[in-house]
Design an enzyme around this catalytic site. Structure first.
Site, PDB file in Angstrom:
ATOM      1  N   HIS B 241     -39.679  -4.855 -32.486  1.00 31.01           N
ATOM      2  CA  HIS B 241     -39.314  -3.515 -32.950  1.00 31.01           C
ATOM      3  C   HIS B 241     -40.516  -2.578 -32.974  1.00 31.01           C
ATOM      4  CE1 HIS B 241     -39.563  -5.067 -37.412  1.00 31.01           C
ATOM      5  NE2 HIS B 241     -40.465  -5.613 -36.661  1.00 31.01           N
ATOM      6  N   ASN B 242     -40.258  -1.352 -32.564  1.00 35.59           N
ATOM      7  CA  ASN B 242     -41.268  -0.292 -32.561  1.00 35.59           C
ATOM      8  C   ASN B 242     -42.416  -0.541 -31.594  1.00 35.59           C
ATOM      9  OD1 ASN B 242     -40.098  -0.145 -35.685  1.00 35.59           O
ATOM     10  ND2 ASN B 242     -40.448   1.836 -34.706  1.00 35.59           N
TER      11      ASN B 242
END
Lengths: 347, 347, 347
Positions: B241-242
């Site tokens: 994520h990210n």
């Protein structure tokens, strides 16, 4: 547990595995089980003598053994209990979950599905594809153009076969396995961007191959990626484009094989092994878990480590590595001693 | 092999790649092939001079070369034969397997599918999703709410796009790839149980990105996970994520990138590499196979090993490691010699 | 971003997390956000004091803090801001994408779907399967025979549950996850071919378990593979047959666990870890990234390396390894000095 409950006699089952019955040949058997869960009509297996007593105390109806055991139950004596176990478990396998073609499946009119094949709900069979007798296609499977699936195969839910893939007979592909995705081929163009090299080959999978879940097998750039007869892949394995894997290999979970690798017959690649591109691994080789293969391996290699080296050598290296901190201290001590001598008066 | 058989002339094909024809420009060409399988209307490619003789003896109609070769066949001479190969193979790519919207597909009434997109059997397009012109959605694909898919994309069977995912143009996602699954975020609650941190972000994938099969790309916790234009992912890659991956990167099979990692442009992460969370890898870096990256890497890094270090240093380290068992023996011998001296009479 | 826009007051939200309001309790809040993207009705979170100034300058309506901060905005003060964040984000989660049973789903007439469960398009629910209240089954999910899915579960697109799998309540399985595929069990038959050992067990998954995308969890040979309550698996994890994983474990992406492994409670296996078969890992252990576990680990182990050893020891070993090239040179120098002495005149 998904075990059918039709009764058979111990004698019938012994005949399936060329075993000798000791005790009542008419003992009724309804299934096979682990001794800890066995019920009074279950057959169990003695694979290790240390479990003899536990099996004796279990509720099991009878036991399969390699040599007659001091267990107060009817027995089937066979040469290879583990092989007999595999065959007897198969004899009690549950029936196929589907027969015929489910109305929600989509079969291209040009496809040929054998009348004795089963196509489950929401599966898709594409243009000119062929599905053989006795093959079971589970829900959500997608079969591309010109694919050939042999007889007696099992394609579990959501298997994807890209165009032109060929499967032999009795192939088992577990859920989520993808066969025939594009190989990883790019070339920098004039602007430095990665330009895709189209992947025009296919994948050919031999008889009796099995793959685990969510495996990825890439198609050849030109020509075929090949998985030889009887080879077994575990979950989450990556097979690169134009790999040629031999027969009866064991390729354990999360192994990654780069493109254009040749693997011989009866090779074991244990879990999380990686193999660099364009290499050759000789037949009857054993590559231990997490090994990184960076050079060709001759037949009957037995290797470990990264880079892979003969396992004995790697073991010696690991033993030395385990003492490296002491070596560093010993070295400093020797240097100190040698320095001390230098400082002695030059007598 | 899935190669269309419409004839073109050698001159037409040369024009596609700005090449010079040597020999008959009217030579009819029906496809491209590997020299070993080439038929009499196939075009082949000389990428390595050592194959010149084999190509000369093949049945191929003509050959693409970097400099005119002593091969008794018509030739197309180009500056970059491998780039020309990529373009000419694409020119012979098979037609799309589907056109229009298959009646078994489920399209939410609020979705917008371009009239020139193709939605295959049993695919699903969700609420407010948009699918661009020329995009091909294969069987079993699932497209979530508010997803945007650009023009000219190919989504192979069983690709999943979670809600809010955005794809640019000409994106290719191979079968089983998942884009937008929740990132791995938990926090121990008062009782010590792991409490889920909802993942409210999305994934943005740039133009010309390609992923292999069974890839997993997580959505951002807040904000976006980003894959930059032209970046190519191989099979079974994990993107956390990210993560923010730059442009024109090559991320090879089974690489795992933890969350909140920034990767620059033109970075290569070779097979089975792992990258720890919250790191930054500078542009034009090369991370060799199976490397474990545990610290930030400046631009143009060239690293290997675990923990990753400059490759030259790792090579020296590996050379020393290869002799560690001898070092251990040498050290013992030195110690023995020094001990022997100590025991000499103090003359 | 998929955040619902129904307004709540700061006081309402504070009550959800037992927090104290500083400032106007009636401040209207429409969503939660990262400070960099926050709008004027968004609630943000101060997890690190260094972001206080940035939050102060953001457009956010209010902020959740651990201690009242010098930020000119209304605040909710809580004991554990990260736990509060998880709970408040959940309060703004988007509504389920489906309700009821989609007409394109295929539900076997013998299956039991709770009236408050949602079955999405093109999903399949098999013979005698049960789906609990509030559970959401996304498009393309395939649920086999005799499967039990508890209440409040989310099965994302294309999840596959094989026959006999049992899921507890509030289980979340991300897209492409396969539960119940056959374990990797083969035995050489008389001809040396690998004979399949049928896998007759199942998989039992406890309450509040979550898996990432494209995970593979094998069924037991006999008996069950078990994932304990509250355990969280990341993407692309492999769980072997008859593994018994405890409660509240964290198993990070691309971890592979061989068969018949027992893992205690609250164990962390970081990314790309591998565990050999038949081992036991004690509760509260921490296994760092890329570790290869080859022996049993007692409770509260903290290990790294391959083979795994106590992390402190591995750190010392890594420090020595980092200087191995200098050690080799020092050793050669010592040898030279000692040889030079030997050659001195025997004074």
């Amino acid at each position: 547990m998904p075990v059918s409950r039709s009764l058979r006699t111990l004698a019938d089952l012994a005949a399936l595995v060329s075993g000798q019955v000791v005790g009542d040949p008419g003992t009724p058997i309804a299934g096979v089980a682990d001794p800890r869960q066995a019920g009074p009509q279950d057959l169990v297996f003695l694979l290790d003598p240390k479990y003899a007593e536990a099996i004796g105390q279990s509720a099991a109806a009878a036991v399969v053994v390699g040599v007659e055991a001091p267990i107060p139950k009817p027995q089937i004596v066979v040469a290879k209990p583990r092989v007999a176990m595999a065959r007897l478990m198969a004899a009690f396998a549950p029936p196929a979950p589907f027969t015929g073609i489910h109305p929600s499946a989509v079969i291209d009119p040009t496809a040929t599905v054998h009348p004795e094949a089963a196509i489950g709900p929401l599966a898709y069979v594409g243009t000119n594809a062929r599905v053989g007798a006795g093959t079971i296609v589970h829900p959500g499977v997608a079969i591309g153009r010109n694919v050939t699936v042999g007889a007696g195969c099992i394609l579990y839910p959501r298997v994807v076969l890209y165009d032109d893939v060929q499967l032999g007979d009795r192939v088992i592909l577990h859920a989520g396995t993808v066969v025939g995705s594009d190989g990883y081929g790019f070339v920098p163009d004039e602007a430095g961007h990665q330009l895709k090299i189209p992947q025009m080959g296919n994948v050919i999978i031999g008889d009796d191959v099995e793959t685990g879940a969510n495996v990825a097998i890439d198609r050849g750039t030109f020509g075929s990626t090949v998985i030889g007869r009887g080879t077994k892949l575990d979950n989450l394995v990556h097979i690169g484009h134009n790999d040629r894997i031999g027969e009866d290999c064991l390729i354990v979970s999360q192994v990654g094989i780069s493109g254009s690798v040749t693997v011989g017959d009866r090779v074991t690649l244990a879990g999380q092994v990686g193999v660099a591109g364009h290499l050759s691994i000789g037949s009857d080789s054993m590559v231990l878990a997490r090994t990184g293969v960076t050079k060709d391996l001759p037949p009957k290699s037995f290797v470990s480590g990264f880079p892979a080296r003969p396992h004995k050598e790697e073991m010696r290296r690991q033993a030395a590595l385990a003492s490296i901190d002491r070596m560093r201290r010993d070295l400093a001590e020797l240097k100190r001693r040698l320095d001390a001598r230098r400082e002695e008066p030059p007598r």
